[in-house]
Write a protein that holds these residues in place. Structure first.
Motif, short mmCIF file in Angstrom:
data_model
loop_
_atom_site.label_atom_id
_atom_site.label_comp_id
_atom_site.label_asym_id
_atom_site.label_seq_id
_atom_site.Cartn_x
_atom_site.Cartn_y
_atom_site.Cartn_z
N ALA A 39 0.47 -1.74 -0.43
CA ALA A 39 -0.46 0.00 -0.38
C ALA A 39 0.65 1.75 0.06
N GLY A 40 2.04 1.29 0.41
CA GLY A 40 2.71 1.74 -0.20
C GLY A 40 3.47 3.12 1.18
N ARG A 41 3.03 2.03 2.75
CA ARG A 41 2.73 3.08 3.64
C ARG A 41 4.10 2.84 4.79
N VAL A 42 4.98 2.89 4.09
CA VAL A 42 6.73 2.81 4.28
C VAL A 42 7.44 3.50 3.34
N GLY A 43 8.25 3.73 4.25
CA GLY A 43 9.55 4.97 2.82
C GLY A 43 10.43 3.24 2.44
N ALA A 44 11.04 4.10 0.79
CA ALA A 44 11.00 3.80 -0.37
C ALA A 44 10.37 2.24 -0.46
N ALA A 45 9.16 2.65 -0.77
CA ALA A 45 8.48 2.01 -1.09
C ALA A 45 8.48 0.85 -2.44
N THR A 46 9.33 1.75 -3.18
CA THR A 46 9.89 0.51 -4.68
C THR A 46 10.69 -0.22 -3.98
N GLN A 47 11.71 0.15 -3.29
CA GLN A 47 12.77 -0.79 -2.64
C GLN A 47 12.68 -1.81 -2.10
N MET A 48 11.49 -1.40 -0.92
CA MET A 48 11.02 -1.95 0.12
C MET A 48 9.94 -3.31 -1.09
N ASN A 49 9.26 -3.41 -1.38
CA ASN A 49 8.38 -4.25 -2.53
C ASN A 49 10.01 -5.09 -3.11
N ILE A 50 10.67 -4.82 -3.74
CA ILE A 50 11.59 -5.77 -4.06
C ILE A 50 12.51 -6.90 -2.99
N VAL A 51 12.97 -6.19 -1.56
CA VAL A 51 12.84 -6.81 -0.40
C VAL A 51 12.05 -7.54 -0.47
N ALA A 52 10.12 -7.44 0.03
CA ALA A 52 8.99 -7.98 0.62
C ALA A 52 8.93 -9.05 -1.00
N ALA A 53 9.43 -9.22 -1.88
CA ALA A 53 9.42 -10.29 -2.37
C ALA A 53 9.93 -11.39 -2.62
N HIS A 54 11.76 -11.14 -2.06
CA HIS A 54 12.51 -11.83 -1.88
C HIS A 54 12.14 -12.41 -0.25
N LEU A 55 11.79 -11.85 0.51
CA LEU A 55 11.72 -12.19 1.09
C LEU A 55 10.67 -13.03 1.38
N LEU A 56 9.55 -13.19 0.92
CA LEU A 56 7.96 -13.92 0.50
C LEU A 56 8.79 -15.18 0.01
N THR A 57 9.65 -15.07 -0.91
CA THR A 57 10.62 -16.00 -2.02
C THR A 57 11.38 -17.16 -0.75
N ALA A 58 12.10 -16.25 -0.08
CA ALA A 58 12.73 -16.97 1.11
C ALA A 58 11.90 -17.81 1.98
N TYR A 97 15.94 -30.27 -3.06
CA TYR A 97 14.81 -29.34 -2.45
C TYR A 97 13.55 -29.23 -3.52
N LEU A 98 13.01 -29.09 -3.09
CA LEU A 98 12.01 -28.07 -4.05
C LEU A 98 11.56 -26.52 -3.67
N VAL A 99 12.51 -26.01 -4.67
CA VAL A 99 11.82 -24.14 -4.27
C VAL A 99 11.86 -23.40 -5.18
N CYS A 100 10.94 -22.65 -5.00
CA CYS A 100 9.95 -21.12 -5.79
C CYS A 100 11.57 -20.57 -6.61
N THR A 101 11.46 -20.63 -7.52
CA THR A 101 12.81 -20.01 -8.30
C THR A 101 11.79 -19.02 -9.27
N PRO A 102 11.06 -17.25 -9.06
CA PRO A 102 10.39 -16.60 -9.80
C PRO A 102 11.38 -15.72 -11.05
N TYR A 103 12.71 -16.09 -10.55
CA TYR A 103 12.67 -15.09 -11.17
C TYR A 103 14.56 -16.00 -12.01
N ALA A 104 14.51 -16.91 -11.91
CA ALA A 104 15.20 -17.94 -12.88
C ALA A 104 15.05 -18.24 -14.46
#
Length: 104
Positions: A39-58, A97-104
């Motif tokens: 929702a953009g309720r954070v600082g550096a929202a665009t950067q945090m979207n990238i971080v969030a995507a990697h966090l969820l993948t992990a 191990y089964l892994v989510c690889t959305p960036y491959a």
């Protein structure tokens, strides 16, 4: 319960209720934070979207690893067949191990 320690030093396992409560709290906090980012309720929202995507993948990959371990124990000790892998172009099997690889 701490897998970083040898099993004999881990102590008693928590109850199912305690584990469920812990997992519920973690899920609630992750959903809230990801919602704030989306929702953009954070600082550096665009950067945090990238971080969030990697966090969820992990997190997803960590849970898939647990599922693999549980399946192996059920197969080896209880004779249950391993379930088939989910069918998705976003999943791969790496090092067994089964892994989510959305960036491959």
């Amino acid at each position: 319960m701490d897998s970083a320690n040898p099993e004999k030093f881990r102590g008693a396992l928590p109850t199912t209720e305690r584990l469920a409560a812990f997992r519920g709290t973690v899920a609630e906090r992750v959903h809230a934070r990801i919602g704030d980012i989306a929702a953009g309720r954070v600082g550096a929202a665009t950067q945090m979207n990238i971080v969030a995507a990697h966090l969820l993948t992990a997190l997803i990959n960590h849970e898939y690893q647990h599922d693999q371990w549980i399946g192996e124990v059920r197969a080896d000790n209880l004779g249950h067949a391993l379930p088939p892998d989910p069918d998705s172009d976003l999943l791969s099997r790496i090092d067994g191990y089964l892994v989510c690889t959305p960036y491959a």
